[in-house]
Design an enzyme around this catalytic site. Structure first.
Site, PDB file in Angstrom:
ATOM      1  N   GLY A 174       9.084   0.317 -16.575  1.00  0.00           N
ATOM      2  CA  GLY A 174      10.159   1.408 -16.803  1.00  0.00           C
ATOM      3  C   GLY A 174       9.679   2.470 -15.796  1.00  0.00           C
ATOM      4  O   GLY A 174      10.347   3.426 -15.211  1.00  0.00           O
TER       5      GLY A 174
ATOM      6  N   CYS B 190      -7.415  12.169 -28.648  1.00  0.00           N
ATOM      7  CA  CYS B 190      -8.357  10.866 -28.656  1.00  0.00           C
ATOM      8  C   CYS B 190      -7.687   9.814 -28.567  1.00  0.00           C
ATOM      9  O   CYS B 190      -7.984   8.796 -27.529  1.00  0.00           O
ATOM     10  CB  CYS B 190      -9.238  10.997 -29.675  1.00  0.00           C
ATOM     11  SG  CYS B 190     -10.217  12.727 -29.977  1.00  0.00           S
TER      12      CYS B 190
END
Ligand code: PLP
Length: 391
Positions: A71, A324
């Site tokens: 993509g 994170c």
């Protein structure tokens, strides 16, 4: 233990039918589709068959499909082509909530002399279309707007935008990587010049994608090399994966109506139950206009990564918008653009379902999630201030 896999916007399992279709092209049928001999020629014909399967799913013509490596390559090819075709035009319009495949390319281009307008969204993740239309000018080379957002599932009004751009004769690209195979798309009725899709989001392998380029739209190749893909994308074809994406599109086309209602029922059950059982939880994104398989829920005053770790201990896979776990230094740019409060972004979890998701799996998540949120809130300094009831 088989995981409860609810991270299908990240990637999907290869469908058994897809695996079966691609396998011979990894072993005995290894010919080069460009070869003159019969052994290679048969591969070329299979690639053409896959092209027809992909085009059928999105209402395109086979000649309008270019196979790519992913993509990201499709997105980059579309935007870079527009800039090469109109070298005098230096303005690009996109949104603040694009996938990095578009967003980071546009940021890169803005440091290379291009002017980029990033269209904002409201608190439901809906696009400010007036802002978009007011931003169009004679210098605009291309508008690139995603079809559906990968984090929230919110669907953008591509048709409405497309009609205006067609009238203004401005190139329009849509990153439909998350939409293709999940909701019907018919390019015969959709005024879009270029559209990106990716195999691994619809049960084909990673490393294959496609770019639709409407007949008559000028295109300048991103990868320059051999004559493959009609000279529009150099490089020997990833044959097995191209066969796979063709088969995956055929399957998606066959089952799209049933799957979409099956998935939205399961997704609604999941999110309604979690909202009911966990206080201070909210859905991120417009509930009216969303992909059927996606929900993004914020559980305030808890850390997304702590939720994910706890879910993981039950074998449940999901993803989070906190810094994170997203692998970046910043928490979700999509939720920030929507103005979701900091405390809610950090506790945001995306569940994305697929045709292989079962009701038993959803029931398991509904059973464990409230316990996880309750125990994490009891540990958190924010949570201690709030009364932490989870039912
Ligand atoms: N665009 C969107 C909306 C996506 O969600 C993704 C992948 O998550 C991409 C582009 C990139 O696709 P690929 O992983 O095939 O490069």
């Amino acid at each position: 233990m088989k995981p409860i896999y609810l991270d299908n916007n990240a990637t999907t399992a290869i469908a058994p039918e897809v695996y079966e279709a691609m396998q011979p092209y990894l072993t005995e049928l290894y010919g080069n589709p460009s070869s003159m001999h019969t052994f290679g020629g048969q591969i070329y014909r299979k690639i053409q068959e896959a092209r027809a399967q992909v085009s059928k799913l999105i209402g395109a013509e086979p000649e309008e499909i270019i196979f790519t490596s992913c993509g990201t390559e499709s997105d980059n090819s579309a935007i870079m082509s527009a800039l090469r075709v109109f070298p005098q035009k230096k303005h690009i319009i996109t949104t603040k909530v694009e996938h990095p495949a578009v967003l980071n390319l546009c940021k890169h281009l803005s440091r290379r002399g291009y002017r980029v307008t990033f269209i904002p969204v409201d608190n439901l993740g809906k696009l400010d279309i007036d802002f978009l239309f007011k931003s169009l000018d004679e210098d605009t080379a291309i508008v690139s707007i995603m079809y559906a957002n990968n984090e929230t599932g919110v669907i953008f009004p591509i048709r409405e935008i497309g009609y205006v751009l067609k009238e203004r004769k401005i190139l329009f690209h849509t990153d439909a990587v998350q939409a293709v195979g999940k909701i019907p798309i018919n390019l015969q009725e959709l005024p879009v010049d270029m559209l990106s899709l990716s195999g691994h989001k619809l049960h084909a392998p990673k490393g294959v994608g496609a770019l639709y380029v409407r007949k008559g739209v000028r295109f300048s190749p991103f990868i320059i090399g051999g004559h493959q893909e009609n000279g529009r994308r150099g490089g020997t074809e990833n044959v097995a994966s191209i066969i796979a994406i063709g088969k995956a599109c055929e399957l998606a086309e066959k089952h799209i109506t049933y799957e979409s209602s099956y998935l939205s029922k399961l997704r609604n059950k999941l999110e309604n139950s979690l909202i009911e059982k966990c206080p201070d939880a909210r859905i991120n994104g417009d509930r009216e206009n969303r992909l059927p398989n996606t929900t993004n829920i914020s559980f305030e005053f808890v850390e997304g990564e702590a939720i994910l770790l706890n879910l993981d201990s039950y074998g449940i896979c999901a993803s989070s918008g906190s810094a994170c776990t997203s692998g970046s230094l910043e928490p979700s740019h999509v939720l920030r653009a929507m103005g979701v409060p900091f405390t809610a972004i950090h506790g945001s979890i995306r569940f994305s379902l697929s045709r292989y998701t079962t009701e038993e799996e959803i029931d398991k998540v509904i059973e464990v999630m409230p316990k996880i949120i309750k125990s994490l809130r009891e540990l958190s300094p924010y949570g201690k201030k709030k009364e932490s009831k989870c039912y």
